[in-house]
Design a protein around this motif. Structure first.
Motif, short mmCIF file in Angstrom:
data_model
loop_
_atom_site.label_atom_id
_atom_site.label_comp_id
_atom_site.label_asym_id
_atom_site.label_seq_id
_atom_site.Cartn_x
_atom_site.Cartn_y
_atom_site.Cartn_z
N MET A 148 0.84 -1.21 0.00
CA MET A 148 0.00 0.00 0.00
C MET A 148 0.87 1.25 0.00
N LYS A 149 0.53 2.18 -0.88
CA LYS A 149 1.18 3.48 -0.90
C LYS A 149 0.44 4.34 0.14
N LYS A 150 1.15 5.19 0.86
CA LYS A 150 0.49 5.99 1.89
C LYS A 150 0.63 7.48 1.58
N ILE A 151 -0.50 8.18 1.62
CA ILE A 151 -0.47 9.61 1.28
C ILE A 151 -1.24 10.46 2.29
N ALA A 152 -0.89 11.74 2.33
CA ALA A 152 -1.65 12.74 3.08
C ALA A 152 -2.18 13.74 2.06
N ILE A 153 -3.39 14.26 2.28
CA ILE A 153 -3.95 15.25 1.34
C ILE A 153 -4.31 16.52 2.10
N LEU A 154 -3.64 17.61 1.76
CA LEU A 154 -3.97 18.91 2.35
C LEU A 154 -4.89 19.63 1.37
N GLY A 155 -6.09 19.95 1.82
CA GLY A 155 -7.09 20.54 0.92
C GLY A 155 -7.95 19.45 0.30
N SER A 156 -8.33 18.46 1.12
CA SER A 156 -9.02 17.27 0.60
C SER A 156 -10.45 17.55 0.15
N THR A 157 -11.04 18.67 0.61
CA THR A 157 -12.43 18.95 0.25
C THR A 157 -12.55 19.81 -1.00
N GLY A 158 -11.44 20.20 -1.58
CA GLY A 158 -11.48 21.08 -2.76
C GLY A 158 -11.53 20.30 -4.06
N SER A 159 -11.38 21.04 -5.14
CA SER A 159 -11.47 20.45 -6.49
C SER A 159 -10.37 19.39 -6.69
N ILE A 160 -9.12 19.74 -6.41
CA ILE A 160 -8.02 18.78 -6.57
C ILE A 160 -8.12 17.68 -5.50
N GLY A 161 -8.43 18.07 -4.27
CA GLY A 161 -8.52 17.11 -3.17
C GLY A 161 -9.53 16.01 -3.45
N GLU A 217 2.57 13.58 9.06
CA GLU A 217 2.08 12.32 9.63
C GLU A 217 3.11 11.24 9.25
N PRO A 218 3.65 10.53 10.25
CA PRO A 218 4.85 9.72 9.98
C PRO A 218 4.74 8.70 8.84
N GLU A 219 3.58 8.10 8.65
CA GLU A 219 3.51 7.01 7.66
C GLU A 219 3.44 7.47 6.20
N ALA A 220 2.96 8.69 5.96
CA ALA A 220 2.74 9.12 4.57
C ALA A 220 4.06 9.23 3.81
N GLU A 221 4.07 8.74 2.55
CA GLU A 221 5.26 8.88 1.71
C GLU A 221 5.13 10.11 0.81
N ILE A 222 3.87 10.39 0.40
CA ILE A 222 3.62 11.53 -0.49
C ILE A 222 2.60 12.45 0.17
N VAL A 223 2.86 13.74 0.11
CA VAL A 223 1.88 14.71 0.59
C VAL A 223 1.34 15.47 -0.62
N VAL A 224 0.03 15.40 -0.81
CA VAL A 224 -0.61 16.14 -1.90
C VAL A 224 -0.96 17.52 -1.33
N THR A 225 -0.34 18.56 -1.88
CA THR A 225 -0.61 19.91 -1.36
C THR A 225 -1.64 20.58 -2.26
N ALA A 226 -2.91 20.48 -1.85
CA ALA A 226 -4.00 21.03 -2.67
C ALA A 226 -4.81 22.07 -1.91
N VAL A 227 -4.17 22.74 -0.94
CA VAL A 227 -4.83 23.89 -0.32
C VAL A 227 -4.67 25.06 -1.26
N VAL A 228 -5.54 26.05 -1.12
CA VAL A 228 -5.43 27.21 -1.97
C VAL A 228 -4.77 28.33 -1.15
N GLY A 229 -3.78 29.00 -1.73
CA GLY A 229 -3.17 30.14 -1.08
C GLY A 229 -1.81 29.86 -0.45
N MET A 230 -1.22 30.93 0.07
CA MET A 230 0.13 30.86 0.64
C MET A 230 0.19 30.09 1.95
N ILE A 231 -0.97 29.74 2.47
CA ILE A 231 -1.05 28.88 3.66
C ILE A 231 -0.30 27.56 3.39
N GLY A 232 -0.11 27.24 2.11
CA GLY A 232 0.54 25.98 1.75
C GLY A 232 2.05 25.95 1.97
#
Ligand code: NDP
Ligand code: MG
Length: 383
Positions: free
Chosen positions: A1-14, A88-103
């Protein structure tokens, strides 16, 4: 299993990233983060069972804690929470899909923790490319582009190791107002600007596509991602959005990536790189597609694009000012508080006012953002 984190999961890309997770069944989601949409976030937590979930607003996070009290998920909030989700320790890839400089901060934190980044958030490279790219090298992490144009360039570069890029040909549809003069743009309404001819995206980026500011941000992003100078990036209008971008090499050969306008392809490519997986959906039909046409961009009437080239060429803190002024202006336009052309007027005015700092650190970048907001609010008497 590949493990990922998604920042901005409720948006269009998320949400499209989660569609890919749902379809492939071999990716585990270990962290999710959203701004305030706890209704959708709760559904996502129940379906994907992450270990950490972040809601920006602490009051909304507290509400979510009550809703998911029957689950094991840890609900966190604010910037600390977003950084916890990103690291989060287990994630290998972080998807950065928040909008704005908060990212910016969570992306840096994820890289420091050794994670690869599937990068959708444009603001990170536009404002902090000079910090992000050397850090990626130092930490030996991959920056996998999610933006369709950058993914196309990245795909076109596969197998070209050692061959320098002569030119990046960044394609653009030209948006819904291609061909209009400034006078004809003056009375554009929110509804008109939200109709993109080919792509379906979040509201902010759809407005940015109509003003060509999006393409300007993408030029700056490309420059960092692919290590070229601003003047090696050429914008090519290709109204049918079939060619997602191209690379020209020293011998004049041009390699392009073509496809239907579907963000799931670049998202899936970033998650499984270098593997290509089956992706359901339409395929290009060259018999139906009668023509692919090209035009020069209109720098005169679409000021956002010329200002972006100026910001990118000057560099330092100026791209932050360009981006921050645009962010504020677009939100004011979406709230129907300013007219369409005021968006680029605000960007230009903020850029003229700013004294560029070269090589800004993250605090200086965020200070330039704040000062830009304050300057525009004072100048346009907004509260
Ligand atoms: P959306 O507006 O659809 O989604 C933004 C996401 O960010 C939502 O999940 C939102 O949560 C979340 N969010 C907002 N503020 C915060 C915060 N303070 N903390 C945590 N999460 C937050 O945007 P898009 O998906 O369209 O775009 C995301 C990024 O990807 C942008 O930088 C954009 O430029 C880039 N991009 C988008 C493309 C597209 O096709 N949409 C293409 C290429 C790049 P909530 O729902 O709760 O508000
Ligand atoms: Mg794009």
């Amino acid at each position: 299993m590949k493990k990922i984190a998604i920042l901005g999961s409720t948006g269009s890309i998320g949400t499209q990233t989660l569609e890919i997770v749902r379809y492939n069944r071999d990716i585990q989601v270990t962290a999710l983060a959203a701004g305030s949409n706890i209704g959708l976030l709760e559904e996502q937590i129940r379906e994907f069972a992450p270990k950490v979930a972040c809601v920006w607003d602490e009051a909304r996070a507290a509400e979510l804690r009550v809703k998911v009290a029957d689950l094991e998920v840890k609900v966190v909030s604010g910037m600390d929470g977003l950084i916890q989700a990103a690291t989060e320790p287990e994630a290998e890839i972080v998807v950065t899909a928040v909008v704005g400089m908060i990212g910016i901060r969570p992306t840096i934190a994820a890289m420091e923790a050794g994670k690869d980044i599937a990068l959708a958030n444009k603001e990170t490279l536009v404002t902090a490319g000079h910090i992000i790219m050397p850090l990626a090298k130092k930490k030996n992490v991959k920056i996998l582009p999610v933006d369709s144009e950058h993914s196309a360039i990245f795909q076109s570069l596969q197998g070209a190791a050692g061959n320098p890029v002569a030119k990046i040909l960044l394609t653009a549809s030209g948006g819904p107002f291609r061909g209009r003069t400034r006078a004809e743009l003056a009375d554009v309404k929110v509804e008109d600007a939200l109709k993109h001819p080919n792509w379906s995206m979040g509201h902010k980026i759809t407005i940015d596509s109509s003003t060509m500011v999006n393409k300007g941000l993408e030029v700056m992003e490309a420059r960092w991602l692919f290590g070229v100078e601003m003047d090696q990036v050429q914008v090519v209008i290709q109204p049918q959005s079939v060619i997602h971008s191209m690379v020209e090499f020293a011998d004049g050969a041009v390699i392009a990536q073509l496809g239907t306008p579907d963000m799931k392809l670049p998202i899936q490519y970033a998650l499984y790189y270098p593997e290509r997986r089956y992706l359901p959906g339409e395929r290009l039909n060259f018999w139906e597609l009668s023509e692919i046409t090209f035009e020069k961009p209109d720098f005169e009437n679409f000021r956002g694009l010329s200002l972006a080239f100026e910001a990118g060429t000057t560099g330092g803190s100026l791209p932050t000012v360009f981006n921050a002024a645009n962010e504020l202006a677009v939100s004011l336009f979406l709230d129907r508080r300013i007219g369409y052309l005021t968006i680029t007027d605000m960007i230009e005015s903020a850029m003229r006012h700013h004294k560029t700092v070269q090589n800004p650190d993250v605090d200086q970048i965020l200070a330039a953002e704040r000062e830009t907001y304050e300057y525009i609010k004072a100048k346009w008497a907004l509260n």
